[in-house]
Scaffold this motif. Structure first.
Motif, PDB file in Angstrom:
ATOM      1  N   ASP A   1       0.742  -1.183   0.006  1.00 36.49           N
ATOM      2  CA  ASP A   1      -0.123   0.106   0.044  1.00 36.49           C
ATOM      3  C   ASP A   1       0.766   1.124  -0.031  1.00 36.49           C
ATOM      4  OD1 ASP A   1      -2.132  -1.552   0.222  1.00 36.49           O
ATOM      5  OD2 ASP A   1      -2.465  -1.402   2.175  1.00 36.49           O
ATOM      6  N   GLY A   2       2.111   1.167   0.595  1.00 36.49           N
ATOM      7  CA  GLY A   2       2.951   2.387   0.590  1.00 36.49           C
ATOM      8  C   GLY A   2       3.834   2.643  -0.583  1.00 36.49           C
ATOM      9  N   LEU A   3       3.987   1.682  -1.493  1.00 34.52           N
ATOM     10  CA  LEU A   3       4.648   1.985  -2.696  1.00 34.52           C
ATOM     11  C   LEU A   3       4.167   3.168  -3.288  1.00 34.52           C
ATOM     12  CD1 LEU A   3       4.987  -1.871  -3.783  1.00 34.52           C
ATOM     13  CD2 LEU A   3       6.723  -0.294  -2.827  1.00 34.52           C
ATOM     14  N   PRO A   4       5.146   3.962  -3.996  1.00 34.53           N
ATOM     15  CA  PRO A   4       4.537   5.106  -4.471  1.00 34.53           C
ATOM     16  C   PRO A   4       4.030   4.571  -6.015  1.00 34.53           C
ATOM     17  CG  PRO A   4       6.951   5.635  -3.909  1.00 34.53           C
ATOM     18  CD  PRO A   4       6.525   4.225  -3.403  1.00 34.53           C
ATOM     19  N   VAL A   5       3.008   5.284  -6.232  1.00 34.38           N
ATOM     20  CA  VAL A   5       2.371   5.273  -7.594  1.00 34.38           C
ATOM     21  C   VAL A   5       3.034   5.920  -8.740  1.00 34.38           C
ATOM     22  CG1 VAL A   5       0.004   4.998  -8.845  1.00 34.38           C
ATOM     23  CG2 VAL A   5       0.172   4.475  -6.497  1.00 34.38           C
ATOM     24  N   ALA A   6       3.216   5.608 -10.058  1.00 38.25           N
ATOM     25  CA  ALA A   6       3.788   6.085 -11.112  1.00 38.25           C
ATOM     26  C   ALA A   6       2.839   7.413 -11.237  1.00 38.25           C
ATOM     27  CB  ALA A   6       3.778   5.266 -12.064  1.00 38.25           C
ATOM     28  N   GLY A   7       3.266   8.727 -11.030  1.00 36.90           N
ATOM     29  CA  GLY A   7       2.644   9.964 -11.335  1.00 36.90           C
ATOM     30  C   GLY A   7       1.922  10.423 -10.241  1.00 36.90           C
ATOM     31  N   GLU A   8       2.056   9.746  -9.051  1.00 37.02           N
ATOM     32  CA  GLU A   8       1.297  10.256  -7.969  1.00 37.02           C
ATOM     33  C   GLU A   8       1.991  11.390  -7.225  1.00 37.02           C
ATOM     34  OE1 GLU A   8       0.054   8.570  -3.435  1.00 37.02           O
ATOM     35  OE2 GLU A   8       1.557   7.233  -4.803  1.00 37.02           O
ATOM     36  N   ALA A   9       1.573  12.495  -7.407  1.00 33.27           N
ATOM     37  CA  ALA A   9       2.062  13.788  -6.672  1.00 33.27           C
ATOM     38  C   ALA A   9       2.270  13.355  -5.151  1.00 33.27           C
ATOM     39  CB  ALA A   9       1.098  14.768  -6.967  1.00 33.27           C
ATOM     40  N   GLY A  10       3.356  14.136  -4.636  1.00 31.48           N
ATOM     41  CA  GLY A  10       3.669  14.120  -3.286  1.00 31.48           C
ATOM     42  C   GLY A  10       4.305  12.746  -2.899  1.00 31.48           C
ATOM     43  N   SER A  11       4.750  11.728  -3.824  1.00 32.29           N
ATOM     44  CA  SER A  11       5.389  10.679  -3.610  1.00 32.29           C
ATOM     45  C   SER A  11       6.759  10.641  -4.390  1.00 32.29           C
ATOM     46  CB  SER A  11       4.637   9.615  -4.013  1.00 32.29           C
ATOM     47  OG  SER A  11       4.880   9.276  -5.538  1.00 32.29           O
ATOM     48  N   THR A  12       7.568   9.789  -4.329  1.00 35.13           N
ATOM     49  CA  THR A  12       8.955   9.944  -4.952  1.00 35.13           C
ATOM     50  C   THR A  12       8.875   9.358  -6.571  1.00 35.13           C
ATOM     51  OG1 THR A  12       9.344   7.414  -4.266  1.00 35.13           O
ATOM     52  CG2 THR A  12      10.202   9.315  -3.053  1.00 35.13           C
ATOM     53  N   LEU A  13       7.636   8.900  -7.072  1.00 33.45           N
ATOM     54  CA  LEU A  13       7.330   8.737  -8.296  1.00 33.45           C
ATOM     55  C   LEU A  13       6.529  10.024  -8.938  1.00 33.45           C
ATOM     56  CD1 LEU A  13       6.807   5.061  -8.568  1.00 33.45           C
ATOM     57  CD2 LEU A  13       8.759   6.572  -9.431  1.00 33.45           C
ATOM     58  N   GLY A  14       6.279  10.953  -8.240  1.00 37.74           N
ATOM     59  CA  GLY A  14       5.417  12.122  -8.739  1.00 37.74           C
ATOM     60  C   GLY A  14       6.181  12.918  -9.922  1.00 37.74           C
ATOM     61  N   PRO A  15       4.990  13.715 -10.617  1.00 34.96           N
ATOM     62  CA  PRO A  15       5.736  14.517 -11.408  1.00 34.96           C
ATOM     63  C   PRO A  15       6.725  15.543 -11.055  1.00 34.96           C
ATOM     64  CG  PRO A  15       3.445  15.064 -10.920  1.00 34.96           C
ATOM     65  CD  PRO A  15       3.781  13.830 -10.218  1.00 34.96           C
ATOM     66  N   GLU A  16       6.687  15.826  -9.854  1.00 33.89           N
ATOM     67  CA  GLU A  16       7.573  16.978  -9.517  1.00 33.89           C
ATOM     68  C   GLU A  16       9.200  16.388  -9.299  1.00 33.89           C
ATOM     69  OE1 GLU A  16       5.737  15.403  -5.633  1.00 33.89           O
ATOM     70  OE2 GLU A  16       5.241  15.261  -7.672  1.00 33.89           O
ATOM     71  N   TRP A  17       9.199  15.079  -9.432  1.00 38.26           N
ATOM     72  CA  TRP A  17      10.483  14.213  -9.486  1.00 38.26           C
ATOM     73  C   TRP A  17      10.778  13.953 -11.075  1.00 38.26           C
ATOM     74  CZ3 TRP A  17      13.684  15.119  -5.745  1.00 38.26           C
ATOM     75  CH2 TRP A  17      12.753  15.490  -4.323  1.00 38.26           C
ATOM     76  N   GLY A  18      10.061  14.229 -11.842  1.00 40.31           N
ATOM     77  CA  GLY A  18      10.270  13.972 -13.491  1.00 40.31           C
ATOM     78  C   GLY A  18      10.137  12.514 -13.774  1.00 40.31           C
ATOM     79  N   ARG A  19       9.119  11.763 -13.163  1.00 36.65           N
ATOM     80  CA  ARG A  19       9.149  10.179 -13.313  1.00 36.65           C
ATOM     81  C   ARG A  19       7.936   9.790 -14.116  1.00 36.65           C
ATOM     82  NH1 ARG A  19      12.585   7.596  -9.987  1.00 36.65           N
ATOM     83  NH2 ARG A  19      12.462   6.276 -11.354  1.00 36.65           N
TER      84      ARG A  19
END
Length: 445
Positions: free
Chosen positions: A357-375
């Motif tokens: 449940d805690g794994l970041p989702v691709a494109g999820e803002a606020g996670s390490t896979l968020g767009p703010e990190w260019g993922r």
């Protein structure tokens, strides 16, 4: 609007035939890791690990979609952005069949993928419902703020403690106190093997049992005590002198206490944003719960023991911390995938579900896979937004991505990709790894 998995993209209990939960599972692991072992890893076959092996098939034939994944990965792993040192594997979650592998058992620096092992051990030994307690006690004119390893403690929480403490003091006719902090739950902060002095206090704060608002300062305990003292002052109680370190006396009177959210909630936060401080605190409290000293060495020993009891191979496995900041850590992609496979097993979901449940989702803002990190924002990987859940890992010279996705054949696949020493810019290497994940999903065919 946050991006999440659609209804068809569920977590837990979806790809293996679930067996009746075994309530003795966590007890068995806890007993195993708390038994005197003279610092050695437990040996022998785990009953539940053996049971898990029975659930796997021995089929080796890939279906059409899997063959496409394997063929594409064979080509795309040669991407120059990944360099020449890559450990990778894809397994079918239901059967355990290896769909693709590339130096899968080669141990590389895993960066924050290390947190997956830390989370597994913490949830198993402490239990997902465990809460961390911060206390205030009084004795001989002194209020002592006692740290319990709660990395989520906030100023509001301290204010609630101060409110209760002030009410008690005023009822006793006291208007002035001294304040000290007791962080004796953990030993003096030290650097883990593979860390450098530059990590303090930017990348990780010195590991203490008391901290407020996640402050990154050298002495988080005194910092929390100073915040608490100010809150007391704001409520009309005079604090005499400076906040100091001390140890609560067994005869001190309990005044107030605060309990954190459940461990399962804290684990989800740790993985979602890759919080190094949470990871190192969990490592130490896990060691304590297993009856060992709260040190890097004992915490990592418990992680190894727990993983062994789950049947995860520790061949070529070496860790020195809980966060993955250590540059001396070495874990193969196969081992990371096996840890995820255990966490995703319905039989263990009651204990380990919060990892998935805690794994970041691709494109999820606020996670390490968020767009703010260019993922997941390139032409190759954008198609996988909302379809991949994965733990990231980033250090200088080491980038990792490990998680799960539902492939084009409708079956769930678990993957792990770890890259070391690429000469490409880190952002370019991350784009390449995102593309590999999109390849497993099949949307980049």
């Amino acid at each position: 609007m946050p991006i999440g998995f659609p209804t068809s993209v569920r977590t837990g209990g979806r790809h293996r035939k679930a067996k009746a939960p075994n309530p003795a599972l966590r007890r068995a692991v806890v007993l195993a890791v708390t038994a005197p072992v003279a610092g050695t890893i437990l040996t022998g076959t785990s009953a539940f690990a053996a049971d898990k092996a029975v659930a796997k098939t021995t089929a080796t034939t890939l279906d059409t979609a899997e063959q496409q994944i394997a063929d594409n990965l064979n080509t795309r792993v040669q991407d120059t952005r990944l360099g020449s040192t890559v450990s990778g594997v894809v397994i079918d979650a239901k059967s355990g069949r290896t769909v693709w592998g590339h130096d899968a058992t080669t141990a590389l620096m895993p960066a924050s993928n290390t947190k997956l092992g830390t989370a597994t051990a913490a949830l198993t030994v402490l239990g997902p419902d465990h809460r961390f307690t911060t206390k205030v006690v009084y004795g001989d004119g002194t209020l002592t703020l006692v740290g319990g390893g709660d990395r989520s403690l906030t100023s509001d929480d301290l204010d609630a403690l101060a409110k209760t403490a002030v009410a008690g003091l005023k009822n006793a006719g006291l208007t002035s106190v001294k304040v000290q902090v007791d962080d004796s739950l953990f030993p003096e902060p030290t650097l883990a093997t593979g860390w450098n002095d530059g990590y303090y206090p930017d990348s990780v704060a010195p590991v203490r049992a008391l901290v407020v608002d996640g402050h990154h300062v050298t002495d988080t305990s005194v910092d929390a005590g100073q915040t608490f003292a100010k809150l007391l002052t704001d409520r009309g109680v005079t604090v005499a002198g400076d906040v100091t370190h001390g140890t609560a006396d067994t005869h001190d009177v309990p005044v107030a206490r605060h309990e954190s959210d459940k461990l399962s909630t804290l684990v989800k936060h740790m993985l979602k944003v890759s919080d190094n401080d949470y990871a190192e605190t969990l490592l130490r409290t896990t060691a304590l719960a297993a009856g060992r000293p709260a040190t890097f060495e004992d915490g990592t020993a418990v992680v190894r023991q727990v993983l062994t009891r789950y049947g995860v191979s520790l061949d070529n496995f070496e860790i020195h911390d809980g966060s993955g900041l250590s540059r001396a850590n070495r874990i193969p992609a196969q081992t990371i995938a096996d840890i995820l496979d255990v966490a995703d097993d319905p039989r263990y979901s009651q204990t380990l579900k919060s990892i998935i449940d805690g794994l970041p989702v691709a494109g999820e803002a606020g996670s390490t896979l968020g767009p703010e990190w260019g993922r997941f924002d390139t032409a190759d990987s954008q198609c996988a937004v909302g379809k991949v859940k994965a733990k990231t890992g980033t250090l200088t010279g080491a980038i990792a991505l490990s998680g799960l996705t539902k492939a084009q054949d409708g079956a769930w696949k678990i993957f792990s990709f770890i890259e070391n020493n690429s000469a490409a810019a880190p952002g370019d290497t991350k784009d390449a790894l995102d593309g590999l994940a999109a390849t497993v999903n099949g949307c980049w065919a």
